[in-house]
Design an enzyme around this catalytic site. Structure first.
Site, PDB file in Angstrom:
ATOM      1  N   GLU A 143      -3.523  57.946  68.338  1.00 55.58           N
ATOM      2  CA  GLU A 143      -1.844  58.022  68.075  1.00 55.58           C
ATOM      3  C   GLU A 143      -1.505  57.291  69.407  1.00 55.58           C
ATOM      4  OE1 GLU A 143       0.575  61.260  66.345  1.00 55.58           O
ATOM      5  OE2 GLU A 143      -1.461  61.991  65.213  1.00 55.58           O
ATOM      6  N   LYS A 154      -3.009  72.645  64.386  1.00 59.59           N
ATOM      7  CA  LYS A 154      -2.641  71.451  65.298  1.00 59.59           C
ATOM      8  C   LYS A 154      -2.135  71.838  66.684  1.00 59.59           C
ATOM      9  CE  LYS A 154      -2.045  68.079  63.997  1.00 59.59           C
ATOM     10  NZ  LYS A 154      -3.018  66.878  64.078  1.00 59.59           N
ATOM     11  N   HIS A 188      -2.918  55.462  56.779  1.00 56.51           N
ATOM     12  CA  HIS A 188      -3.357  56.643  57.165  1.00 56.51           C
ATOM     13  C   HIS A 188      -2.829  57.697  56.021  1.00 56.51           C
ATOM     14  CE1 HIS A 188      -4.466  60.569  59.086  1.00 56.51           C
ATOM     15  NE2 HIS A 188      -3.365  60.981  59.057  1.00 56.51           N
ATOM     16  N   ARG A 247      -5.281  64.474  47.254  1.00 55.63           N
ATOM     17  CA  ARG A 247      -4.438  64.357  45.944  1.00 55.63           C
ATOM     18  C   ARG A 247      -4.867  63.558  44.832  1.00 55.63           C
ATOM     19  NH1 ARG A 247      -0.822  65.267  50.013  1.00 55.63           N
ATOM     20  NH2 ARG A 247      -0.570  63.050  50.114  1.00 55.63           N
ATOM     21  N   TYR A 302       4.271  60.801  60.771  1.00 55.44           N
ATOM     22  CA  TYR A 302       3.134  60.430  59.745  1.00 55.44           C
ATOM     23  C   TYR A 302       3.300  59.061  59.321  1.00 55.44           C
ATOM     24  CZ  TYR A 302       0.135  62.071  56.009  1.00 55.44           C
ATOM     25  OH  TYR A 302      -1.005  62.277  55.098  1.00 55.44           O
ATOM     26  N   ASP A 353       5.783  65.071  65.960  1.00 59.08           N
ATOM     27  CA  ASP A 353       4.734  64.246  65.441  1.00 59.08           C
ATOM     28  C   ASP A 353       5.052  63.657  63.825  1.00 59.08           C
ATOM     29  OD1 ASP A 353       2.367  63.218  65.169  1.00 59.08           O
ATOM     30  OD2 ASP A 353       1.178  64.878  64.520  1.00 59.08           O
ATOM     31  N   TYR A 408      -1.677  75.604  55.882  1.00 63.70           N
ATOM     32  CA  TYR A 408      -0.596  74.559  55.768  1.00 63.70           C
ATOM     33  C   TYR A 408       0.479  74.870  54.709  1.00 63.70           C
ATOM     34  CZ  TYR A 408      -1.878  71.039  52.567  1.00 63.70           C
ATOM     35  OH  TYR A 408      -2.269  70.122  51.466  1.00 63.70           O
ATOM     36  N   GLU A 440      -6.949  62.531  66.592  1.00 56.70           N
ATOM     37  CA  GLU A 440      -6.217  61.691  65.753  1.00 56.70           C
ATOM     38  C   GLU A 440      -5.719  60.216  66.761  1.00 56.70           C
ATOM     39  OE1 GLU A 440      -3.208  63.927  63.695  1.00 56.70           O
ATOM     40  OE2 GLU A 440      -4.206  64.030  62.110  1.00 56.70           O
TER      41      GLU A 440
HETATM   42 CA    CA Z   1      -0.653  63.926  64.385  1.00 55.37          CA
END
Ligand code: CA
Length: 409
Positions: free
Chosen positions: A195, A247, A128, A137, A123, A121, A238, A193
């Site tokens: 994708e 996930k 996003h 953050r 990113y 996967d 995580y 999500e």
């Molecule tokens: Ca994903």
């Protein structure tokens, strides 16, 4: 191209598409199919007419639980199968007109198209990654220092990738409320999500990187990919090794694999990459694809609600770069491996690819047509992803991936 098979103008499965998938019908064993309009094309029955004879394909390939053996024949063969089908479906004198190779799609069962060996996967959507960086953050420095230098990714779980129509259970796991010790229970922040994923079409050797220039030869085709996420479980677990039980409980895919060749007419330039990337990530030619994407939520027994409209062309890192990066250290890939894009968000808030972004981390509420409210996904909700490319009257689409969320077991 004009086919003698009738289908509506807005069909995802026009003569220009001719995707591949796996179906079963009555008590027959699973076998390879294509699709035009709303008709499934039984490719074992097609092969028996002799139109593929010159390709010398072993008959056993057509009667498989997965496309892997077919894909492994190589693009020279699989592209020829697609082109021969297109030609016959346009030829008024075709033998396919007089044979029993079509079955209405509502009468068949569609299965997982490939046996997924490894799942990665990425990113790769800058919108996003920026949205999440702002939420969790620093709003001023939303992207981490590595983000514009390499396509960030992680290795996921292949065993729990399921096909459209497969119900999933709300996962249970550890969560850490702000004001108490960790607890165990059903995930409260279940999310989709939006994708897409590509499927590897050719094995590479351990030790041999794949260049951006050669990447297309290793990509068979694409599917829609809903990468389910348990945000509360993920948040607690995580650090420091990344996504795990938040996930790996499920990802859902659409049943038809649309070939890279069918998507070729819809290629567009991607965003300008600044700063310039290292030489092994540089590429020539148009490498993004204009594919309209949609996410819908449908509460049980209620109407569908569009909650996001995005586009695959927004991706900052393209598939060629992802594959070059994935293998630059010598990591090999195998036929059937699946590489997901990462959540595909656009600039404006109607194009956000997850409830985490749509609800601004749970601060904003979405009201559906039936009057109920959502910040994340409820039990008995259906989540639907749809996608299609369209240009100059030509439409090539993916159909949908539709999944029902059941209460935790
Ligand atoms: Ca994903």
């Amino acid at each position: 191209m004009n086919s003698w098979v009738r289908y509506s103008e807005d069909s995802d499965f026009s003569i220009y598409n001719i995707p591949f998938g796996i179906f079963s019908y009555n008590s027959s064993s699973p076998r390879i199919a294509s699709m035009i309009g709303d008709q499934v094309i039984d490719l074992k029955a097609v092969a028996e007419t002799g139109i593929f004879d010159k390709l010398n394909i072993d008959n056993s390939v057509w009667e498989s639980n997965y496309l892997n053996a077919f894909i492994a024949l190589g693009k020279e063969i699989t592209n020829s199968v697609r082109l021969i089908l297109q030609k016959e479906l346009c030829n008024e004198d075709s033998i396919l007109k007089t044979t029993d190779v079509f079955i209405p799609v509502q009468e068949v069962r569609l299965h997982m198209p490939v046996k997924v060996g490894d799942y990665t996967d990425f990113y790769s959507s800058i919108e996003h990654a920026t949205n999440l960086g702002k939420l969790f953050r620093d709003p001023e420095n939303a992207l981490l220092p590595n983000w514009k230098h390499l396509p960030v990714g992680y290795h996921g779980r292949a065993s729990s990738i399921v096909v459209s129509g497969t119900n999933i259970y709300r996962p249970k796991g550890q969560q850490k409320p702000a004001d108490s010790d960790p607890i165990y229970g059903p995930c409260k922040l279940l999310d989709f999500e939006l994708e897409m994923a590509y499927i590897i079409g050719k094995n590479s050797n351990l030790g041999d990187p794949i260049s951006t220039k050669d990447a297309d030869n290793y990509i068979f085709g694409k599917v829609l990919f809903n990468d389910w996420s348990a945000r509360d479980i993920q948040k607690w677990e995580y650090v420091p090794l990344g996504p795990f039980l938040g996930k790996n409980f499920a990802s859902s895919i659409s049943p038809w694999v649309v070939t890279l060749e069918a998507l070729e007419p819809f290629k567009v330039d991607g965003p300008v990459q600044e700063p310039e990337v290292l030489p092994y990530l540089q590429y020539d030619g148009t490498s993004n694809i204009d594919i309209n994407l949609q996410v819908l939520i449908q509460p049980e027994g209620q109407e569908e609600n569009i909650v996001s409209e995005s586009n695959f062309k927004y991706m900052y890192w393209n598939m060629r770069q992802q594959l070059a990066h994935h293998t630059v250290n010598g990591c090999n890939v195998k036929v059937g491996d699946m590489m997901a894009s990462g959540t595909i968000s656009g600039k404006d808030e109607k194009s956000y690819g997850s409830m985490l972004e749509i609800s601004q981390g749970g601060k904003k509420t979405l009201t559906l047509k039936d009057g109920t409210e959502r910040k994340f996904i409820n039990d008995n909700d259906y989540v639907i992803l749809r996608g299609y490319a369209q240009k100059e009257g030509i439409r090539v689409g993916f159909g949908e991936v539709k999944t029902k969320v059941l209460a935790a077991k």
